[in-house]
Write a protein that holds these residues in place. Sequence first.
Motif, PDB file in Angstrom:
ATOM      1  N   UNK A  56      -7.771  69.795 -54.977  1.00 15.70           N
ATOM      2  CA  UNK A  56      -9.222  69.983 -55.083  1.00 15.70           C
ATOM      3  C   UNK A  56      -9.764  70.857 -53.962  1.00 15.70           C
ATOM      4  N   UNK A  57      -9.237  70.690 -52.745  1.00 15.40           N
ATOM      5  CA  UNK A  57      -9.688  71.478 -51.601  1.00 15.40           C
ATOM      6  C   UNK A  57      -8.512  71.816 -50.711  1.00 15.40           C
ATOM      7  N   UNK A  81     -11.655  76.604 -51.201  1.00 18.77           N
ATOM      8  CA  UNK A  81     -10.797  77.117 -50.130  1.00 18.77           C
ATOM      9  C   UNK A  81     -11.654  77.373 -48.896  1.00 18.77           C
ATOM     10  N   UNK A  82     -11.263  76.775 -47.767  1.00 18.51           N
ATOM     11  CA  UNK A  82     -11.964  76.943 -46.495  1.00 18.51           C
ATOM     12  C   UNK A  82     -11.004  77.599 -45.518  1.00 18.51           C
ATOM     13  N   UNK A 115      -8.139  87.459 -55.460  1.00 20.69           N
ATOM     14  CA  UNK A 115      -7.475  86.307 -56.072  1.00 20.69           C
ATOM     15  C   UNK A 115      -8.470  85.410 -56.814  1.00 20.69           C
ATOM     16  N   UNK A 116      -9.601  86.007 -57.219  1.00 20.76           N
ATOM     17  CA  UNK A 116     -10.594  85.342 -58.074  1.00 20.76           C
ATOM     18  C   UNK A 116     -11.311  84.182 -57.393  1.00 20.76           C
ATOM     19  N   UNK A 121     -15.818  81.720 -40.454  1.00 18.21           N
ATOM     20  CA  UNK A 121     -15.696  80.703 -41.488  1.00 18.21           C
ATOM     21  C   UNK A 121     -15.876  81.362 -42.846  1.00 18.21           C
ATOM     22  N   UNK A 122     -14.911  81.159 -43.728  1.00 14.80           N
ATOM     23  CA  UNK A 122     -14.991  81.644 -45.101  1.00 14.80           C
ATOM     24  C   UNK A 122     -14.841  80.448 -46.039  1.00 14.80           C
ATOM     25  N   UNK A 123     -15.748  80.342 -46.991  1.00 15.45           N
ATOM     26  CA  UNK A 123     -15.707  79.271 -47.975  1.00 15.45           C
ATOM     27  C   UNK A 123     -15.840  79.902 -49.356  1.00 15.45           C
ATOM     28  N   UNK A 124     -14.916  79.598 -50.236  1.00 14.15           N
ATOM     29  CA  UNK A 124     -14.951  80.142 -51.591  1.00 14.15           C
ATOM     30  C   UNK A 124     -14.370  79.160 -52.585  1.00 14.15           C
ATOM     31  N   UNK A 125     -14.836  79.244 -53.820  1.00 16.86           N
ATOM     32  CA  UNK A 125     -14.279  78.387 -54.863  1.00 16.86           C
ATOM     33  C   UNK A 125     -13.549  79.243 -55.891  1.00 16.86           C
TER      34      UNK A 125
END
Length: 266
Positions: free
Chosen positions: A109-110, A140-141, A184-185, A228-232
């Motif tokens: 999930x993460x 993804x963090x 990578x979408x 900091x990069x956060x993506x789903x």
Amino acid sequence: MVKRLGQGFKQVYRHGPNDTRYQELILSQWYQGALGQELIEAERGLISRAISGRFGASMVQLDSGFHEILFEQRLFGSGIIVSQLENRAHCPVVCAKPEDLPFEPESLDMLLMHHTLDLCENPYQAVREGALALKPGGLLIVLGFNPLSLWGLRSMIQSRPSGYGVWNSRFLRSGRVADWMQLLNFELERQEKHLFLPPMNRPAWLKNLALGEHVQRKLLPFTGAVYLLVGYKQVFGKIHTSPKRQRRSFMDSSVTANSTIREQPR
């Protein structure tokens, strides 16, 4: 001097450490110092805000030597640390390389990459492995050291081709990592810079320079020591429509229940 800076630039921004296992061991000791503790405290807050309001059954942290969970484990069914060294973390530990994760595709999930890209051998492959392991819609963090900072400057001056430690880590541009994620979408939710402390491992100096940190944050927000990069993870072509909104075929639409068919005279 120019030649030394050139060698430092290649070591820091391209190659990174030679022995990733030994680099993780050195970082595990550095995290216990004053500067390392300041970094961990700031990153805990960043991770907490990034996952606020989210829940999941599985969360994996690709560790860089801290050997402790950096997120609230109660929010998830299971929390796992992936490390190259055996350690005594208070959670399940899996010994593996970030470029070869031992998880089933679309099972997480993460995924938290805690300075993983700063010390692994192939950063792009590590991001790709994370993309394969995450479920559709998974988070993804990524936390990494920013080369356009005072920390990046010190690493360029102090790093040595055969050296180890935080200043011999690989300092990747956050924009480069963001490009990999989009390739990578991944849909980016956050792309931020934080931690404006000078690269000094002295507690008294860190407290006295709080004003300078505030000024740097206001005037030079892109020079934070950590990005900091956060993506789903996005999935295309899997949109499911409800039965009420499904389209009828051409033959069904031409003949309705209330309509009658008359024979045309020949």
